[in-house]
Design a protein around this motif. Structure first.
Motif, PDB file in Angstrom:
ATOM      1  N   ASN A  89       0.826  -1.200   0.000  1.00 25.32           N
ATOM      2  CA  ASN A  89       0.000   0.000   0.000  1.00 25.32           C
ATOM      3  C   ASN A  89       0.861   1.251   0.000  1.00 25.32           C
ATOM      4  N   SER A 143      -6.825   6.606   2.293  1.00 28.06           N
ATOM      5  CA  SER A 143      -7.862   5.581   2.326  1.00 28.06           C
ATOM      6  C   SER A 143      -8.258   5.287   3.780  1.00 28.06           C
ATOM      7  N   TRP A 144      -8.397   4.001   4.159  1.00 28.21           N
ATOM      8  CA  TRP A 144      -8.783   3.659   5.532  1.00 28.21           C
ATOM      9  C   TRP A 144      -7.635   3.010   6.306  1.00 28.21           C
ATOM     10  N   LEU A 145      -6.397   3.299   5.933  1.00 22.77           N
ATOM     11  CA  LEU A 145      -5.269   2.657   6.620  1.00 22.77           C
ATOM     12  C   LEU A 145      -5.131   3.084   8.070  1.00 22.77           C
ATOM     13  N   ASP A 183     -10.488  -6.895   5.969  1.00 19.32           N
ATOM     14  CA  ASP A 183      -9.513  -5.845   5.654  1.00 19.32           C
ATOM     15  C   ASP A 183     -10.279  -4.541   5.434  1.00 19.32           C
ATOM     16  N   GLU A 185      -9.479  -1.886   4.030  1.00 19.93           N
ATOM     17  CA  GLU A 185      -9.285  -1.382   2.674  1.00 19.93           C
ATOM     18  C   GLU A 185     -10.270  -2.049   1.703  1.00 19.93           C
ATOM     19  N   ALA A 186     -10.516  -3.340   1.902  1.00 19.39           N
ATOM     20  CA  ALA A 186     -11.494  -4.051   1.068  1.00 19.39           C
ATOM     21  C   ALA A 186     -12.909  -3.573   1.371  1.00 19.39           C
ATOM     22  N   SER A 189     -13.351  -0.159  -0.317  1.00 15.68           N
ATOM     23  CA  SER A 189     -13.280  -0.344  -1.768  1.00 15.68           C
ATOM     24  C   SER A 189     -14.596  -0.900  -2.311  1.00 15.68           C
ATOM     25  N   ASP A 550     -14.437   8.487   8.552  1.00 23.25           N
ATOM     26  CA  ASP A 550     -13.725   8.174   7.322  1.00 23.25           C
ATOM     27  C   ASP A 550     -14.665   7.786   6.189  1.00 23.25           C
ATOM     28  N   SER A 554     -14.360   9.575   2.670  1.00 25.50           N
ATOM     29  CA  SER A 554     -14.251   8.833   1.411  1.00 25.50           C
ATOM     30  C   SER A 554     -15.335   9.232   0.420  1.00 25.50           C
TER      31      SER A 554
END
Length: 583
Positions: A89, A143-145, A183, A185-186, A189, A550, A554
C-alpha cells in the motif's frame, strides 16, 4: 497472538519511564540544541499478523505494533520521523493537531500536502512543536489505513513548566479504536464500487484490546491498575474510524482539564463524549481506601444517522492494586457504569457547552474579535447518479452515496495540491471557486429537497495571510441529519457558538462567546444543528478540512484552504525537502 500494548501495569510503568527519560523506544534518540532537543524516530511500515476475537489477519502496522508506538516530545522540540514503506500500500502519516507552522510539507494527508510514500520508498517528517503541549496523535492519512496505523503523540510542557492543575501521580494514554475481521481497505473499496454504506467494524478497542464483552476476548482486556488516594491523568484519544463514543468509569467521576491539547477550565463529569479525531485529558481521583471492587471502563457509540453502525461496547477494567491482606481480585464484584442512550443529542449538546478556555495571561484565548471573511458551509450527505450499465446499492438502490460541503463533493487529485500551489502549477489540478455560501439555499434541517445529487470537483478557498475568519458549519437533513466531527489541518479554532436547527445570522451571533470559547482542532457539528468557529489564517500553505468519519471523508466531505504567503520572510512557506515524495 499479535503484538499489542500490554494490558497490565507494565503498560503504565513503561509510559512513566518514557516520560522520565523521553526515550520511548530504542530508535528514539535526542540531540541537544538551543531551542530544545531533536527527537528521532523510525516508523517501519510493515505487515504483521495480529489476532483479536479469535481471528488472525495480516495488517499494516508501524514497527509491528497495534496500536503504533507512542511518540513523546516536549514543547519546543524538533521531531524527526523517518517513515519507511515495506508494504504494497501507499502510505502517509498525519500528525493530528500539530500546527505545522511553515512546515506544511510534513502535515501528511495524501494528495493534499504530499504524494504518498510508495512501496520501497521513505520520507522524513521534520517539524518543530511550537507553542503546543498536551495530547495529540498521529495516524495514516490515505484511504482507511488509519484503522490500524495510529498512535499517541504526547507533548509534555517545557522543562520547569507545570500543568495548570496538580501534578498527577501517573499519566496513562487511552486510545479508542476499531477492529475489523475483514480488511478495512477491502471494506471501503467495495462500498465505493457499489455506492452502498460500508460494512461496520466487529469491535471497538481500548489500546488495541476489545475486552471481556466480546467473544473470545477476555484475555485481551486493558486493565488500569491504580492505588487508593491518588490522581491519575488519563490521555483519551478517539482513533475510531466512524464512531463518536461515550466513555465512563463505574463509580468514579472525571475532571476534564484539556481538549485537543489546549487547557480548559476544569469541570467534573461522570460521562464524556469524544468524537473521532478529538483528544481529552481527564483527572481520575481514586477512592481514599481500597473499595474491594473492580470497575468497568466502558465506551460505546453515539449515533444519530440513518446508516448502520457498530452498536457494541468495549470494556476495560479499573483495578485497585491488591494489598497483601485483601481478598482475591477474582472474587471482587465488577461494577458497571451507566451510559446515555445511543442518540442522546441533548446530553451531547449540554456536555460540549461546558468546554471553556482558561483565558488567563499565561494561557490566553486570542479570539478574533473582528472578522474579515465570513463563510457559511452546509455539511451532509447526498448522492451521485449510478454510472450507466452498473447496478448501485446507494439511496433508493439507484445511486451512490456521496457527501459534500456546500454541495461540492471533493475529488482527490492525482498530485499534491501543496506542490501545485507552491510552484504555481494549479491549472488543471484545482480551482479557486469554492462557494462561500450555498448556491441554492433551502431549509437545511427541515424537509429535504427532492434532488439529492451533489456536484463534484477539486475546489479551494483562497485566503490572504493573517485573514480573520468566521465559519458557520450547518448540518443538513438530506438523507438524514447527523453529527459530523470536522477537523481543520494547520490551525486551531475557537468554537464561539452552536445550536440546533438552522443558523440565524441575525439572532445567533449576538450570543457568540468571544471571551473564553474552547479552542480545538476537531469539532462536532451537532445533528440537525450548527456550529460557529473563528480562526486566524496565520499559516501559509494548503490545509485540508474534512469530516473525521472516514466513510464521509471517502464520500467527499472534504475541502481545502489555500493560505497565501505573507510579506515577511517568516510568513512564507519554505521549499519542499529533497526527499519529498513523487506521485
Amino acid at each position: 497472538m499479535g503484538t499489542s500494548l500490554p494490558a497490565s501495569s507494565a503498560f503504565v510503568l513503561a509510559f512513566l519511564f518514557a516520560i522520565n527519560s523521553l526515550c520511548v523506544f530504542p530508535e528514539a534518540a535526542a540531540a541537544e540544541h538551543a531551542a530544545g532537543v531533536t527527537r528521532h524516530y523510525t516508523f517501519d511500515i510493515r505487515l504483521e499478523n495480529v489476532t483479536r476475537l479469535c481471528h488472525t489477519k495480516s495488517m499494516v502496522t508501524v514497527n509491528g505494533k497495534f496500536p503504533g508506538p507512542r511518540v513523546i516530545v516536549r514543547e519546543g522540540d524538533r521531531l524527526v520521523v523517518k517513515v519507511v514503506n515495506h508494504v504494497p500500500n501507499n502510505i502517509s502519516i498525519h500528525w493530528h493537531g500539530v500546527r505545522q507552522l511553515r512546515s506544511g510539507w510534513f502535515d501528511g494527508p495524501s494528495y493534499i500536502t504530499q504524494c504518498p510514500i510508495q512501496t520501497g520508498q521513505s520520507y522524513v517528517y521534520n517539524f518543530t512543536i511550537v507553542g503546543q503541549r498536551g495530547t495529540l496523535w498521529w495516524h495514516a492519512h490515505i484511504s482507511w489505513l488509519r484503522a490500524t496505523v495510529y498512535g499517541p503523540l504526547i507533548i509534555l510542557p517545557k522543562h520547569n513548566a507545570s500543568y495548570p492543575f496538580a501534578k498527577p501521580y501517573e499519566e496513562v494514554p487511552i486510545i479508542f479504536g476499531e477492529w475489523w475481521n475483514a480488511d478495512p481497505e477491502a471494506v471501503i473499496s467495495q462500498a465505493l464500487q457499489t455506492g452502498a454504506g460500508p460494512n461496520v467494524s466487529d469491535a471497538y478497542t481500548i489500546n488495541g484490546l476489545p475486552g471481556p464483552l466480546y467473544n473470545c476476548s477476555k484475555q485481551d482486556t486493558f486493565k488500569l491498575k491504580v492505588k487508593p488516594g491518588k490522581t491519575y491523568l488519563l490521555r483519551l484519544i478517539n482513533a475510531a474510524l466512524n464512531d463518536e463514543l461515550f466513555f465512563s468509569i463505574a463509580n468514579h467521576s472525571l475532571t476534564v482539564v484539556e481538549a485537543d491539547a489546549i487547557y480548559i477550565k476544569p469541570f467534573k463529569t461522570n460521562v464524556l463524549l469524544i468524537t473521532p479525531g478529538q483528544t481529552t485529558n481527564v483527572l481520575l481521583e481514586t477512592k481514599p481506601q481500597d473499595p474491594n471492587a473492580a470497575f468497568l471502563m466502558l465506551a460505546r457509540p453515539y449515533s444519530t444517522g440513518l446508516g448502520a453502525f457498530d452498536n457494541s461496547t468495549v470494556a476495560g477494567i479499573l483495578e485497585y492494586e491488591k494489598p497483601s491482606s485483601s481478598s482475591s481480585l477474582k472474587k471482587r464484584p465488577l461494577l458497571r457504569p451507566a451510559l446515555p442512550s445511543i442518540n442522546a443529542t441533548s446530553f451531547v449538546m449540554n456536555f460540549t457547552r461546558k468546554f471553556r478556555s482558561l483565558a488567563t495571561a499565561k494561557f490566553p484565548a486570542n479570539v478574533p474579535q473582528t472578522i474579515q471573511k465570513k463563510f457559511f458551509f452546509t455539511v451532509g450527505l447526498g448522492s451521485n447518479p449510478c454510472p450507466r450499465n452498473q447496478t448501485c446499492q446507494g439511496p433508493n438502490n439507484s445511486s451512490k452515496f456521496a457527501a459534500s460541503v456546500n454541495n461540492v463533493s471533493f475529488i482527490l487529485p492525482t498530485t499534491a495540491l501543496l506542490q501545485a500551489h507552491f510552484f504555481g502549477r494549479s491549472n488543471g489540478v484545482f480551482t479557486t471557486d469554492f462557494p462561500t455560501f450555498p448556491l441554492q439555499p433551502f431549509n437545511y434541517t427541515g424537509r429535504a429537497p427532492n434532488n439529492t445529487n451533489v456536484s463534484n470537483g477539486t475546489k479551494a478557498v483562497v485566503l490572504p495571510y493573517n485573514t480573520r475568519v468566521e465559519m458557520v458549519l450547518q448540518d443538513t437533513s438530506i438523507l438524514g441529519a447527523e453529527s459530523h466531527p470536522l477537523h481543520l489541518h494547520g490551525f486551531n479554532f475557537f468554537v464561539v457558538g452552536q445550536g440546533f436547527g438552522n443558523f440565524n445570522p441575525s439572532k445567533d451571533p449576538p450570543n457568540f462567546n468571544l471571551v473564553d470559547p474552547v479552542e480545538r482542532n476537531t469539532v462536532g457539528v451537532p445533528s440537525g444543528g450548527w456550529v460557529a468557529i473563528r480562526f486566524l489564517a496565520d499559516n501559509p500553505g494548503v490545509w485540508f478540512m474534512h469530516c473525521h468519519f472516514d466513510v464521509h471523508l471517502s464520500w467527499g466531505l472534504r475541502m481545502v484552504w489555500v493560505v497565501q504567503d505573507g510579506k515577511l520572510p517568516n510568513q512564507k512557506l519554505p521549499p519542499p525537502p529533497a526527499d519529498y515524495p513523487k506521485c
